[in-house]
Design an enzyme around this catalytic site. Structure first.
Site, PDB file in Angstrom:
ATOM      1  N   LYS A 249      55.672  -9.157  45.105  1.00  0.00           N
ATOM      2  CA  LYS A 249      56.507  -8.333  44.237  1.00  0.00           C
ATOM      3  C   LYS A 249      57.678  -9.161  43.707  1.00  0.00           C
ATOM      4  O   LYS A 249      58.197 -10.029  44.411  1.00  0.00           O
ATOM      5  CB  LYS A 249      57.094  -7.147  45.024  1.00  0.00           C
ATOM      6  CG  LYS A 249      56.121  -6.082  45.474  1.00  0.00           C
ATOM      7  CD  LYS A 249      56.863  -5.016  46.265  1.00  0.00           C
ATOM      8  CE  LYS A 249      55.941  -3.932  46.792  1.00  0.00           C
ATOM      9  NZ  LYS A 249      55.464  -3.053  45.730  1.00  0.00           N
ATOM     10  N   ARG A 323      46.671   2.191  50.517  1.00  0.00           N
ATOM     11  CA  ARG A 323      45.407   2.935  50.552  1.00  0.00           C
ATOM     12  C   ARG A 323      44.413   2.289  51.498  1.00  0.00           C
ATOM     13  O   ARG A 323      43.513   2.955  52.008  1.00  0.00           O
ATOM     14  CB  ARG A 323      44.839   3.057  49.141  1.00  0.00           C
ATOM     15  CG  ARG A 323      44.406   1.762  48.495  1.00  0.00           C
ATOM     16  CD  ARG A 323      44.314   1.860  46.987  1.00  0.00           C
ATOM     17  NE  ARG A 323      45.646   1.998  46.396  1.00  0.00           N
ATOM     18  CZ  ARG A 323      45.861   2.205  45.089  1.00  0.00           C
ATOM     19  NH1 ARG A 323      44.843   2.313  44.251  1.00  0.00           N
ATOM     20  NH2 ARG A 323      47.094   2.305  44.634  1.00  0.00           N
TER      21      ARG A 323
END
Length: 470
Positions: A249, A323
């Site tokens: 990120k 997820r």
């Protein structure tokens, strides 16, 4: 992790009734003129001089003969005002000068609970790293309300906020496990934890894959409580810090990643509500607790990993890791076929774009559950919004080289495709709902200081007795 104690959970509670407590009069705009006629002339003149009009959260402290507060007027505003700004009245009470107070008159039950809970939530202070001045206004429990229940709800919310607010240096997988064990010990729940390479032996490979690069071992935390009634399993994303992995990120996007375990914090808050209330159900809480770190053994873009249920997943972005850890936990949860399965996660930026930071979007195929959640959310001022499990988008999560794609290209319907991904692993549980929450208050609002926050858990708690009827 530093040797810095977490500190005791702040119980948020009403004060004991006190003789001579200062009365609070809650006054709606349309009742303002009538209220003035019932006040002594000097008090009415004081309120009119200060232009008190009954607007939402408006406060007018009426002095007594000695100069101290004798009565407090607080504006109720209109129904539309209260819908636009929840908890404003309770927050106004918490900001009153030092003293003991009691509410003289209450509006209807729903508004009364919102006011009382707003006061309790306004007592919250995160003081682990800096001393914080407590609220100086002490409010006696309003008559006619289940004050003890509101206190339990508010205290559970305080725990959720504490967990999210604590930085990753002091809230990594080890500390998150310790917090879960403390909660379990308080209510007599049982805990089983699977760590490190033992995850592979237990067929929880995706949790291991995401967390193996961290110095703190990845783990699956499994807490069970209750021995009768319907079964409820809560699964919370416990990514204690998310660097993005090898798809690193940018710095600005990493700044709030201590809150990426907000799903875990919220399911623990809901679990606390359930256990402290003594609901008659069998509760299970599953938290995959990991740090998505960068090292030589970090998982890579292009890797293909196999989940607990045998489905293969192409890793097209290591920053879509939540997820993955939830997939294994949902598989494990579904094997028990619970009556209701709930997952909560700070999962997608797309959910924030869709509904903003204040609303918790949820997905479910169960119409009764959806209706109950939507109604209860309004009743307890905990906004949620249903988004669709839109089956035609299933093709977007099927890359061809593997069964599933963890990060479909194109940037369309990101919250929906993530929820569809999770639904593949929640089968065959008959009733499943997924919450894609933010778990963060970006700027201070009544009863919600900037920082970690519970989302959707009060609505769920209110709905559970209805949706889990034996």
């Amino acid at each position: 992790m530093r040797d810095l104690p977490m500190g005791a959970l702040m119980p948020l509670a009403f004060s004991a009734p006190v003789d001579g407590a200062i009365p609070i009069l809650l006054i709606a705009p349309e009742a303002c003129d009538d209220a003035m006629t019932n006040l002594p002339d000097n008090a009415a003149a004081w309120a009119k001089f200060h232009r008190f009009s009954g607007g939402l959260g408006e406060v007018c402290v009426l002095p007594g003969p000695a100069g101290g507060p004798e009565t407090v007027l607080i504006g109720l505003g209109g129904a539309e005002d209260r819908a636009r700004q929840r908890f404003a009245i309770g927050a106004a009470i918490a900001r009153l000068p030092e003293g003991d107070y009691r509410i003289e008159t209450l509006p209807d039950a729903a508004d009364a609970e919102e006011i009382a809970l707003g006061y309790l939530l306004s007592l919250y202070r995160f003081d682990r790293y800096r001393a914080q001045s407590p609220a100086s206004a002490r409010l006696a429990a309003p008559e006619g309300l289940d004050a003890a229940r509101l206190e339990r709800i508010a205290t559970a919310e305080a725990m959720t906020r504490d967990l999210v607010n604590t930085p990753a240096e002091d809230m990594g997988p080890d500390a998150l496990e310790a917090a879960l064990r403390d909660l379990a010990a308080e209510f007599g729940a049982e805990v089983h934890a699977t760590h490190g390479d033992s995850l592979l032996d237990a067929n929880l490979p995706l949790i291991h894959t995401v967390g193996r690069a961290s110095d703190e071992a990845p783990r699956l935390l499994d807490m069970t409580w209750g021995d009768g009634g319907p079964s409820l399993t809560l699964v919370g994303k416990g990514v204690c810090f998310d660097t993005g992995g090898l798809n690193l990120k940018p710095g600005a996007s990493m700044a709030l990643m201590k809150k990426d375990m907000g799903g875990a914090a919220n399911v623990l808050g809901l679990a606390r509500m359930i256990m402290s209330e003594g609901l008659k159900l069998r509760l299970r809480v599953l938290i995959p607790a990991v740090e998505n770190a960068v090292s030589g053994n970090a998982f890579r873009p292009g890797d293909i990993s196999t989940a607990r249920n045998g489905m293969t997943v192409e890793i097209n972005n290591t920053d879509a890791e939540g997820r993955l850890v939830l997939a294994d936990a949902l598989c494990l949860a579904a094997e028990d076929n619970p009556d209701l399965l709930i997952s909560m996660a700070t999962l997608t930026g797309a959910a924030r774009v869709a509904v903003g930071p204040d609303i918790a979007p949820f997905f479910t195929d169960d119409e009764g559950l959806a209706a109950a959640l939507s109604r209860c959310a309004v009743e307890v001022a905990d906004p949620v919004w249903r988004l669709p499990f839109h089956t035609p988008y299933e093709a977007m999560i099927e890359p061809g080289i593997a069964d599933l794609d963890n990060a479909p290209k194109g940037g369309m319907a990101g919250a929906i495709t993530a929820a569809l991904f999770l639904r593949r692993f929640a089968a065959p549980a008959p009733r499943y709902a997924h919450f894609d929450i933010y778990a963060w208050q970006p700027s201070a609002a009544p009863a919600r200081p900037k920082g970690g926050v519970g989302q959707g858990i009060r609505a769920l708690f209110e709905a559970l007795p209805e949706v889990l009827q034996p």
